[in-house]
Write an enzyme that holds these catalytic residues in place. Structure first.
Site, PDB file in Angstrom:
ATOM      1  N   LYS A  50      -5.381   3.955   7.969  1.00 17.65           N
ATOM      2  CA  LYS A  50      -6.235   3.644   6.819  1.00 17.65           C
ATOM      3  C   LYS A  50      -5.705   2.432   6.059  1.00 17.65           C
ATOM      4  O   LYS A  50      -6.474   1.542   5.657  1.00 17.65           O
ATOM      5  CB  LYS A  50      -6.319   4.860   5.898  1.00 17.65           C
ATOM      6  N   ALA A  65      -3.285   7.050   2.313  1.00 12.63           N
ATOM      7  CA  ALA A  65      -2.778   8.427   2.284  1.00 12.63           C
ATOM      8  C   ALA A  65      -3.767   9.350   2.977  1.00 12.63           C
ATOM      9  O   ALA A  65      -4.970   9.077   3.027  1.00 12.63           O
ATOM     10  CB  ALA A  65      -2.543   8.890   0.848  1.00 12.63           C
ATOM     11  N   ASP A  66      -3.245  10.428   3.510  1.00 14.37           N
ATOM     12  CA  ASP A  66      -4.105  11.450   4.110  1.00 14.37           C
ATOM     13  C   ASP A  66      -3.458  12.805   3.900  1.00 14.37           C
ATOM     14  O   ASP A  66      -2.249  12.954   4.091  1.00 14.37           O
ATOM     15  CB  ASP A  66      -4.309  11.193   5.598  1.00 14.37           C
ATOM     16  N   THR A  67      -4.269  13.781   3.488  1.00 18.56           N
ATOM     17  CA  THR A  67      -3.764  15.127   3.194  1.00 18.56           C
ATOM     18  C   THR A  67      -4.448  16.148   4.098  1.00 18.56           C
ATOM     19  O   THR A  67      -5.673  16.111   4.268  1.00 18.56           O
ATOM     20  CB  THR A  67      -4.019  15.495   1.724  1.00 18.56           C
TER      21      THR A  67
END
Length: 208
Positions: A50, A65-67
């Site tokens: 991203k 960021a990725d959660t």
């Protein structure tokens, strides 16, 4: 310095403002695809993809960021409908799951990439069918991994956590601070390259 947040999440934007970072929002169009193990590495790869997608068309510093929510070796993303949201909450009810966030910072000024991840254990209390139905009817679960938001009404589902609260919201602030300081951002009176930072994973890569 120019800073871009490669995310449309209002929660991440609010957290980034909380630590005094000035930034613009440029939403990445990267598709997440199928989850793969180890999840801690996969979530970092998503954050990196991203950030790089936005950095290719931006100058300065880009934060991605990725959660994800992981329970019993299953990754729970955002529910596609109310029935899926109810099923996720029933699956998490009365148990402990993990929230993982990958964070990546691309520094176009120095041609570097820095990345890390955070894991928080979340204890859910036992939920009744009525509570699940009422919570889903509120609409809050529909844009959140694992079908709940700890910063909203979903706080009533959580008996406790082990680790970083802000990670569960969507951005682990201390680790994000360390990565941004590596790029020279002055946060809380410190900036520039930091040495001997504990608990950091793979970092300091050259841009491809």
């Amino acid at each position: 310095m120019d800073v871009a947040l490669a995310s449309g999440s209002p929660r991440r934007a609010e957290l980034l403002r909380q630590i005094g970072v000035n930034f613009c929002i440029v939403v990445s169009q990267v598709e997440e695809g199928e989850a793969r193990e180890p999840f801690s590495l996969w979530v970092q790869e998503l954050a990196k993809a991203k950030a790089l997608a936005v950095a290719a068309h931006s100058r300065g510093i880009v934060l991605g960021a990725d959660t994800i929510v992981v329970h019993k070796n299953r990754v729970l993303g955002k529910p596609r409908n109310t029935e899926e949201a109810k099923a996720m909450l029933a699956f998490l009810s009365g148990s402990v799951h993990e929230v993982m966030t990958g964070v990546c910072v691309v520094d176009n000024y120095r041609n570097k990439i820095y990345q890390d991840y955070e894991v928080t254990k979340v204890h859910f209390r036992k939920l009744s069918a009525g509570e699940i139905n009422t919570y889903v009817a509120s609409g809050e679960p529909m844009d959140k991994a694992g079908a709940y938001g700890i910063q909203g009404l979903g706080a009533l589902l959580v008996a406790g956590i082990e680790g970083c609260y802000f990670n569960v919201v969507g951005l682990p602030l201390v680790k994000t601070m360390h990565l941004l300081r590596q790029c020279g951002l002055d946060i809380l009176g410190e900036g520039g390259y930091e040495k001997n930072i504990p608990d950091r994973s793979c970092i300091d890569q050259e841009l491809p």
